[in-house]
Write a protein that holds these residues in place. Structure first.
Motif, mmCIF file in Angstrom:
data_model
loop_
_atom_site.group_PDB
_atom_site.id
_atom_site.type_symbol
_atom_site.label_atom_id
_atom_site.label_comp_id
_atom_site.label_asym_id
_atom_site.label_seq_id
_atom_site.Cartn_x
_atom_site.Cartn_y
_atom_site.Cartn_z
ATOM 1 N N ASP A 82 39.694 37.611 43.967
ATOM 2 C CA ASP A 82 39.686 38.243 45.271
ATOM 3 C C ASP A 82 39.906 37.159 46.310
ATOM 4 N N SER A 83 40.333 37.568 47.497
ATOM 5 C CA SER A 83 40.537 36.630 48.589
ATOM 6 C C SER A 83 39.219 36.365 49.301
ATOM 7 N N LEU A 84 39.078 35.135 49.816
ATOM 8 C CA LEU A 84 37.941 34.815 50.653
ATOM 9 C C LEU A 84 38.194 35.342 52.062
ATOM 10 N N ASP A 85 37.286 35.035 52.974
ATOM 11 C CA ASP A 85 37.412 35.599 54.314
ATOM 12 C C ASP A 85 38.589 34.994 55.067
ATOM 13 N N GLU A 86 38.951 35.662 56.158
ATOM 14 C CA GLU A 86 40.138 35.272 56.910
ATOM 15 C C GLU A 86 40.011 33.886 57.536
ATOM 16 N N LYS A 87 38.795 33.473 57.927
ATOM 17 C CA LYS A 87 38.619 32.175 58.567
ATOM 18 C C LYS A 87 38.752 31.034 57.555
ATOM 19 N N ALA A 88 38.049 31.141 56.442
ATOM 20 C CA ALA A 88 38.065 30.062 55.446
ATOM 21 C C ALA A 88 39.340 30.070 54.621
ATOM 22 N N GLY A 89 39.863 31.261 54.341
ATOM 23 C CA GLY A 89 41.024 31.365 53.468
ATOM 24 C C GLY A 89 40.652 31.023 52.043
ATOM 25 N N GLY A 90 41.609 31.165 51.143
ATOM 26 C CA GLY A 90 41.375 30.783 49.763
ATOM 27 C C GLY A 90 41.082 31.948 48.850
ATOM 28 N N LEU A 91 40.687 31.614 47.619
ATOM 29 C CA LEU A 91 40.489 32.598 46.566
ATOM 30 C C LEU A 91 39.193 32.332 45.817
ATOM 31 N N ILE A 92 38.657 33.386 45.231
ATOM 32 C CA ILE A 92 37.532 33.278 44.319
ATOM 33 C C ILE A 92 37.851 34.145 43.112
ATOM 34 N N GLY A 93 37.519 33.675 41.913
ATOM 35 C CA GLY A 93 37.849 34.444 40.720
ATOM 36 C C GLY A 93 37.020 34.021 39.534
ATOM 37 N N VAL A 94 37.248 34.696 38.420
ATOM 38 C CA VAL A 94 36.499 34.425 37.199
ATOM 39 C C VAL A 94 37.461 34.395 36.021
ATOM 40 N N THR A 95 37.217 33.496 35.088
ATOM 41 C CA THR A 95 37.988 33.423 33.856
ATOM 42 C C THR A 95 37.337 34.310 32.797
ATOM 43 N N VAL A 96 38.001 34.479 31.655
ATOM 44 C CA VAL A 96 37.473 35.393 30.644
ATOM 45 C C VAL A 96 36.175 34.892 30.034
ATOM 46 N N ASP A 97 35.882 33.596 30.158
ATOM 47 C CA ASP A 97 34.623 33.089 29.624
ATOM 48 C C ASP A 97 33.484 33.185 30.634
ATOM 49 N N GLY A 98 33.740 33.796 31.806
ATOM 50 C CA GLY A 98 32.693 34.015 32.785
ATOM 51 C C GLY A 98 32.520 32.917 33.809
ATOM 52 N N THR A 99 33.394 31.920 33.818
ATOM 53 C CA THR A 99 33.286 30.844 34.796
ATOM 54 C C THR A 99 33.850 31.285 36.136
ATOM 55 N N VAL A 100 33.087 31.061 37.205
ATOM 56 C CA VAL A 100 33.525 31.407 38.559
ATOM 57 C C VAL A 100 34.198 30.192 39.189
ATOM 58 N N TRP A 101 35.363 30.424 39.801
ATOM 59 C CA TRP A 101 36.121 29.356 40.441
ATOM 60 C C TRP A 101 36.410 29.727 41.889
ATOM 61 N N GLY A 114 29.778 28.464 39.152
ATOM 62 C CA GLY A 114 28.746 29.106 38.350
ATOM 63 C C GLY A 114 29.358 29.918 37.232
ATOM 64 N N THR A 115 28.536 30.734 36.594
ATOM 65 C CA THR A 115 28.994 31.562 35.481
ATOM 66 C C THR A 115 28.419 32.962 35.615
ATOM 67 N N ILE A 116 29.085 33.897 34.945
ATOM 68 C CA ILE A 116 28.676 35.294 34.910
ATOM 69 C C ILE A 116 28.284 35.654 33.490
ATOM 70 N N GLU A 117 27.172 36.338 33.344
ATOM 71 C CA GLU A 117 26.724 36.760 32.022
ATOM 72 C C GLU A 117 27.351 38.107 31.664
ATOM 73 N N GLY A 118 27.922 38.192 30.476
ATOM 74 C CA GLY A 118 28.544 39.439 30.042
ATOM 75 C C GLY A 118 30.035 39.459 30.329
ATOM 76 N N GLU A 119 30.740 40.392 29.715
ATOM 77 C CA GLU A 119 32.182 40.514 29.893
ATOM 78 C C GLU A 119 32.472 41.143 31.257
ATOM 79 N N THR A 120 33.189 40.415 32.117
ATOM 80 C CA THR A 120 33.399 40.862 33.490
ATOM 81 C C THR A 120 34.423 41.993 33.536
ATOM 82 N N GLU A 121 34.078 43.072 34.234
ATOM 83 C CA GLU A 121 34.946 44.241 34.353
ATOM 84 C C GLU A 121 35.587 44.351 35.735
ATOM 85 N N ALA A 122 34.859 44.004 36.774
ATOM 86 C CA ALA A 122 35.361 44.140 38.146
ATOM 87 C C ALA A 122 34.683 43.098 39.015
#
Length: 313
Positions: free
Chosen positions: A239-258, A270-278
């Motif tokens: 997903d996109s970050l806010d309009e002021k900061a710009g940029g992206l945030i996302g997750v890989t299939v192993d649950g790592t947040v980038w 950080g990481t997400i527990e469980g298989e991410t759906e949305a």
């Protein structure tokens, strides 16, 4: 460059077959949706899970209210800072409508959706594909905008565009991205590629990001062509970050947040527990990342460093 011309070659690479985002091996339901004779109705959700697989999450930036779009309808989630609730205790779906809302996103207080109607509705009244629909009353009622009976968008990305709204829709059955520059009234064809998730730059609606088996791809010409983003992590959802900061945030299939903000490099937060759906990110009324996974719905106020359970399956 990821275009129609090399779609077949991408799908035939060992990397694509081995991964397909690893999602086929992880859970074959993550991207699939068909319309059999029962009008696309999925098996009933397991005990304790009120809504089954979650296709999308939206947050109203004015109120902070959050919603989950699922095979069984749209549900309003508990306040994201409230005590954890069990999925089986949730009320819903909203208005008792069990439509299979495949594509789902929010822009302001307006919901944009697609998918299949409630199986209880008569086929003569509700054809199997909803086209583009919108709601301005938190999913209590929906208005058909276009493509009714023709298209089932599996993903939608929306951004303000001057005095109107730019919309990108992904038709998985055709493998194509469609573009509307007038709020969904008319559509034009874009690139053909295999993707999982879309996000439009809120400050530049001609810029669109897509997660693919070959990596993160970007289009700067309104989805006519895509090129891979050098050095980006292999994101599955974004997903996109806010309009002021710009940029992206996302997750890989192993649950790592980038996270990638402005001109800064990608950072694992950080990481997400469980298989991410949305996944969705909202900058207002406060910075908040919300995800649906096999364990339920979780929220983070610090870009994925720590998590709070909102709904547990």
């Amino acid at each position: 460059m990821v275009t129609a011309g090399n779609k077949a070659s991408i799908r035939n690479t060992p990397r694509f077959r081995a991964a397909v985002f690893t999602a086929v091996a992880v859970a074959s339901t993550l991207t699939g949706c068909s319309v059999p004779t029962d009008r696309g109705q999925e098996p009933a959700a397991e005990s304790g899970d009120a809504f089954g697989h979650v296709h999308g999450i939206g947050i109203n930036p004015a109120t902070g209210a959050a919603f989950a779009a699922t095979h069984a309808g749209v549900f309003e989630l508990p306040p994201l800072d409230a005590d954890t609730v069990r999925a089986g205790d949730l009320e819903g779906p909203i208005a008792g409508r069990a439509q299979d809302t495949m594509g789902f996103t929010m822009s302001g207080d307006t919901m944009f959706g697609s998918g299949h109607p409630d199986p209880a509705e008569e086929p003569a009244v509700s054809p199997p594909n909803l086209g583009l629909i919108t709601s301005s009353d938190n999913a209590s009622t929906w208005e058909t905008i276009s493509l009714r009976g023709q298209t089932d968008f599996h993903d939608l990305a929306v951004a303000p565009d001057g005095n109107t709204t730019r919309i990108y829709g992904y038709d998985e059955s055709a493998g194509t991205v469609s573009i509307s520059r007038d709020g969904g009234s008319t559509w034009a064809a874009g690139a053909t590629l295999a993707l999982r998730d879309l996000s439009v730059d809120p400050t530049m609606p001609s810029t669109l990001y897509a997660t693919t088996a070959d990596g993160l791809a970007v289009s700067t010409d309104s989805a006519q062509t895509f090129t891979l983003v050098p050095g980006a992590p292999p994101l599955y959802l974004l997903d996109s970050l806010d309009e002021k900061a710009g940029g992206l945030i996302g997750v890989t299939v192993d649950g790592t947040v980038w996270v990638q903000s402005g001109s800064k490099p990608w950072t694992s937060t950080g990481t997400i527990e469980g298989e991410t759906e949305a996944l969705t990110y909202a900058a207002t009324p406060m910075s908040r990342l919300v995800v649906a996974s096999g364990r339920g719905i979780m929220a983070s106020d610090d870009l994925g460093k720590t998590w709070r359970d909102v709904v547990l399956n």
